[in-house]
Design a protein around this motif. Structure first.
Motif, PDB file in Angstrom:
ATOM      1  N   VAL A  42       0.854  -1.177   0.000  1.00  0.00           N
ATOM      2  CA  VAL A  42       0.000   0.000   0.000  1.00  0.00           C
ATOM      3  C   VAL A  42       0.893   1.232   0.000  1.00  0.00           C
ATOM      4  CG1 VAL A  42      -0.238   0.081   2.525  1.00  0.00           C
ATOM      5  CG2 VAL A  42      -1.994   1.103   1.092  1.00  0.00           C
ATOM      6  N   TYR A  43       0.426   2.274  -0.668  1.00  0.00           N
ATOM      7  CA  TYR A  43       1.222   3.486  -0.834  1.00  0.00           C
ATOM      8  C   TYR A  43       0.475   4.702  -0.284  1.00  0.00           C
ATOM      9  CZ  TYR A  43       3.539   0.484  -4.255  1.00  0.00           C
ATOM     10  OH  TYR A  43       4.190  -0.549  -4.878  1.00  0.00           O
ATOM     11  N   LEU A  44       1.240   5.714   0.062  1.00  0.00           N
ATOM     12  CA  LEU A  44       0.676   7.007   0.414  1.00  0.00           C
ATOM     13  C   LEU A  44       1.483   8.068  -0.327  1.00  0.00           C
ATOM     14  CD1 LEU A  44      -1.493   8.419   2.152  1.00  0.00           C
ATOM     15  CD2 LEU A  44       0.316   8.853   3.826  1.00  0.00           C
ATOM     16  N   GLN A  45       0.879   8.611  -1.376  1.00  0.00           N
ATOM     17  CA  GLN A  45       1.497   9.700  -2.125  1.00  0.00           C
ATOM     18  C   GLN A  45       1.146  11.003  -1.432  1.00  0.00           C
ATOM     19  OE1 GLN A  45       3.510   9.668  -4.971  1.00  0.00           O
ATOM     20  NE2 GLN A  45       3.707  11.877  -4.591  1.00  0.00           N
ATOM     21  N   MET A  46       2.172  11.751  -1.048  1.00  0.00           N
ATOM     22  CA  MET A  46       1.959  12.979  -0.288  1.00  0.00           C
ATOM     23  C   MET A  46       2.506  14.150  -1.086  1.00  0.00           C
ATOM     24  SD  MET A  46       2.889  11.664   3.560  1.00  0.00           S
ATOM     25  CE  MET A  46       4.627  11.490   3.226  1.00  0.00           C
ATOM     26  N   ASN A  47       1.616  15.037  -1.468  1.00  0.00           N
ATOM     27  CA  ASN A  47       1.986  16.233  -2.227  1.00  0.00           C
ATOM     28  C   ASN A  47       1.737  17.479  -1.390  1.00  0.00           C
ATOM     29  OD1 ASN A  47       2.474  14.513  -4.439  1.00  0.00           O
ATOM     30  ND2 ASN A  47       0.373  14.767  -5.192  1.00  0.00           N
ATOM     31  N   SER A  48       2.346  18.572  -1.807  1.00  0.00           N
ATOM     32  CA  SER A  48       2.158  19.861  -1.124  1.00  0.00           C
ATOM     33  C   SER A  48       2.348  19.728   0.381  1.00  0.00           C
ATOM     34  CB  SER A  48       0.760  20.424  -1.429  1.00  0.00           C
ATOM     35  OG  SER A  48       0.572  20.585  -2.816  1.00  0.00           O
ATOM     36  N   LEU A  49       3.417  19.079   0.764  1.00  0.00           N
ATOM     37  CA  LEU A  49       3.673  18.836   2.182  1.00  0.00           C
ATOM     38  C   LEU A  49       3.930  20.143   2.929  1.00  0.00           C
ATOM     39  CD1 LEU A  49       5.779  15.611   1.785  1.00  0.00           C
ATOM     40  CD2 LEU A  49       3.762  15.828   3.245  1.00  0.00           C
ATOM     41  N   GLN A  50       3.446  20.165   4.151  1.00  0.00           N
ATOM     42  CA  GLN A  50       3.583  21.339   5.010  1.00  0.00           C
ATOM     43  C   GLN A  50       4.240  20.930   6.326  1.00  0.00           C
ATOM     44  OE1 GLN A  50       2.923  24.359   3.814  1.00  0.00           O
ATOM     45  NE2 GLN A  50       2.365  23.292   1.904  1.00  0.00           N
ATOM     46  N   PRO A  51       4.819  21.876   7.051  1.00  0.00           N
ATOM     47  CA  PRO A  51       5.467  21.534   8.325  1.00  0.00           C
ATOM     48  C   PRO A  51       4.553  20.786   9.287  1.00  0.00           C
ATOM     49  CG  PRO A  51       6.102  23.741   7.655  1.00  0.00           C
ATOM     50  CD  PRO A  51       5.063  23.289   6.683  1.00  0.00           C
ATOM     51  N   GLU A  52       3.270  21.072   9.235  1.00  0.00           N
ATOM     52  CA  GLU A  52       2.338  20.375  10.142  1.00  0.00           C
ATOM     53  C   GLU A  52       2.126  18.915   9.766  1.00  0.00           C
ATOM     54  OE1 GLU A  52       1.824  23.248   8.555  1.00  0.00           O
ATOM     55  OE2 GLU A  52      -0.155  23.317   7.594  1.00  0.00           O
ATOM     56  N   ASP A  53       2.645  18.497   8.637  1.00  0.00           N
ATOM     57  CA  ASP A  53       2.595  17.078   8.250  1.00  0.00           C
ATOM     58  C   ASP A  53       3.737  16.281   8.876  1.00  0.00           C
ATOM     59  OD1 ASP A  53       1.653  18.233   5.015  1.00  0.00           O
ATOM     60  OD2 ASP A  53       0.325  17.316   6.508  1.00  0.00           O
ATOM     61  N   THR A  54       4.647  16.962   9.543  1.00  0.00           N
ATOM     62  CA  THR A  54       5.771  16.284  10.184  1.00  0.00           C
ATOM     63  C   THR A  54       5.278  15.329  11.257  1.00  0.00           C
ATOM     64  OG1 THR A  54       7.317  18.102   9.756  1.00  0.00           O
ATOM     65  CG2 THR A  54       7.829  16.625  11.593  1.00  0.00           C
ATOM     66  N   ALA A  55       5.677  14.076  11.150  1.00  0.00           N
ATOM     67  CA  ALA A  55       5.226  13.042  12.085  1.00  0.00           C
ATOM     68  C   ALA A  55       5.881  11.721  11.714  1.00  0.00           C
ATOM     69  CB  ALA A  55       3.711  12.886  12.031  1.00  0.00           C
ATOM     70  N   VAL A  56       5.719  10.756  12.589  1.00  0.00           N
ATOM     71  CA  VAL A  56       6.003   9.367  12.227  1.00  0.00           C
ATOM     72  C   VAL A  56       4.741   8.803  11.598  1.00  0.00           C
ATOM     73  CG1 VAL A  56       6.642   7.079  13.039  1.00  0.00           C
ATOM     74  CG2 VAL A  56       7.692   9.113  14.070  1.00  0.00           C
ATOM     75  N   TYR A  57       4.890   8.220  10.429  1.00  0.00           N
ATOM     76  CA  TYR A  57       3.754   7.671   9.695  1.00  0.00           C
ATOM     77  C   TYR A  57       3.746   6.152   9.841  1.00  0.00           C
ATOM     78  CZ  TYR A  57       2.572  12.136   7.642  1.00  0.00           C
ATOM     79  OH  TYR A  57       2.167  13.443   7.462  1.00  0.00           O
ATOM     80  N   TYR A  58       2.583   5.630  10.204  1.00  0.00           N
ATOM     81  CA  TYR A  58       2.417   4.202  10.428  1.00  0.00           C
ATOM     82  C   TYR A  58       1.413   3.613   9.442  1.00  0.00           C
ATOM     83  CZ  TYR A  58       4.549   5.106  14.998  1.00  0.00           C
ATOM     84  OH  TYR A  58       5.399   5.481  16.005  1.00  0.00           O
ATOM     85  N   CYS A  59       1.732   2.433   8.972  1.00  0.00           N
ATOM     86  CA  CYS A  59       0.820   1.643   8.159  1.00  0.00           C
ATOM     87  C   CYS A  59       0.117   0.639   9.068  1.00  0.00           C
ATOM     88  CB  CYS A  59       1.633   0.917   7.081  1.00  0.00           C
ATOM     89  SG  CYS A  59       0.731  -0.278   6.118  1.00  0.00           S
ATOM     90  N   GLN A  95       9.687   8.092   9.574  1.00  0.00           N
ATOM     91  CA  GLN A  95       9.679   9.514   9.916  1.00  0.00           C
ATOM     92  C   GLN A  95       9.545  10.378   8.666  1.00  0.00           C
ATOM     93  OE1 GLN A  95       9.991  11.144  13.105  1.00  0.00           O
ATOM     94  NE2 GLN A  95       9.452  12.923  11.848  1.00  0.00           N
ATOM     95  N   VAL A  96       8.635  11.328   8.730  1.00  0.00           N
ATOM     96  CA  VAL A  96       8.491  12.350   7.694  1.00  0.00           C
ATOM     97  C   VAL A  96       8.706  13.709   8.355  1.00  0.00           C
ATOM     98  CG1 VAL A  96       6.900  13.498   6.107  1.00  0.00           C
ATOM     99  CG2 VAL A  96       6.938  10.997   6.259  1.00  0.00           C
ATOM    100  N   THR A  97       9.675  14.445   7.841  1.00  0.00           N
ATOM    101  CA  THR A  97       9.972  15.769   8.374  1.00  0.00           C
ATOM    102  C   THR A  97       9.870  16.787   7.248  1.00  0.00           C
ATOM    103  OG1 THR A  97      11.466  14.828  10.030  1.00  0.00           O
ATOM    104  CG2 THR A  97      11.650  17.196   9.586  1.00  0.00           C
ATOM    105  N   VAL A  98       9.029  17.793   7.454  1.00  0.00           N
ATOM    106  CA  VAL A  98       8.846  18.847   6.462  1.00  0.00           C
ATOM    107  C   VAL A  98       9.409  20.137   7.045  1.00  0.00           C
ATOM    108  CG1 VAL A  98       7.237  20.046   4.954  1.00  0.00           C
ATOM    109  CG2 VAL A  98       6.756  17.689   5.676  1.00  0.00           C
ATOM    110  N   SER A  99      10.498  20.575   6.468  1.00  0.00           N
ATOM    111  CA  SER A  99      11.189  21.744   7.020  1.00  0.00           C
ATOM    112  C   SER A  99      12.071  22.373   5.959  1.00  0.00           C
ATOM    113  CB  SER A  99      12.044  21.322   8.216  1.00  0.00           C
ATOM    114  OG  SER A  99      12.796  22.418   8.700  1.00  0.00           O
ATOM    115  N   SER A 100      12.201  23.681   6.043  1.00  0.00           N
ATOM    116  CA  SER A 100      13.104  24.388   5.134  1.00  0.00           C
ATOM    117  C   SER A 100      14.491  24.540   5.763  1.00  0.00           C
ATOM    118  CB  SER A 100      12.522  25.761   4.783  1.00  0.00           C
ATOM    119  OG  SER A 100      12.258  26.494   5.963  1.00  0.00           O
TER     120      SER A 100
END
Length: 124
Positions: free
Chosen positions: A79-96, A119-124
């Motif tokens: 299973v996949y999760l395509q994530m576009n237009s990521l924002q800092p608030e999307d930062t988290a550990v993602y679990y399937c 881990q997904v980290t969205v940061s500049s």
């Protein structure tokens, strides 16, 4: 024994994209529903998206609608999760996660099997 292994996390700039993968083993997921959840530091685990394995019917949290897409590849048991237009608030550990009934659910307690997280980290 069912195993779920996530991959694809990392560091991305705001507005960027990532695709998470969750490879399953130990059983076919026919008749099941699969979900993605996320947990930010100090916060509870929350629902992101879910898909019914057989029909492909999907459901999304309001916060990711229009930006994230869940899909599955039956041949690869993935299973996949395509994530576009990521924002800092999307930062988290993602679990399937997987649940043995194919009804969609946003409740984490409905899922029997979990991966270790990525881990997904969205940061500049």
């Amino acid at each position: 024994q069912v195993q779920l292994v996530e991959s694809g996390g990392g560091l991305v700039q705001p507005g960027g994209t990532l695709r998470l993968s969750c490879a399953g083993s130990g059983r076919s997921f026919s008749g099941c529903a699969m979900g993605w959840f996320r947990q930010a530091p100090g916060k509870e685990r929350t629902f992101v998206a879910a898909i019914r394995w057989d029909s492909g019917t999907t459901d999304y949290a309001d916060s990711v609608k229009g930006r994230f897409t869940i899909s599955r590849d039956s041949a690869k048991n993935t299973v996949y999760l395509q994530m576009n237009s990521l924002q800092p608030e999307d930062t988290a550990v993602y679990y399937c996660a997987a649940k043995p009934r194919d009804s969609l659910s946003p409740q984490f307690w409905a899922y029997n099997y979990w991966g270790q997280g990525t881990q997904v980290t969205v940061s500049s």
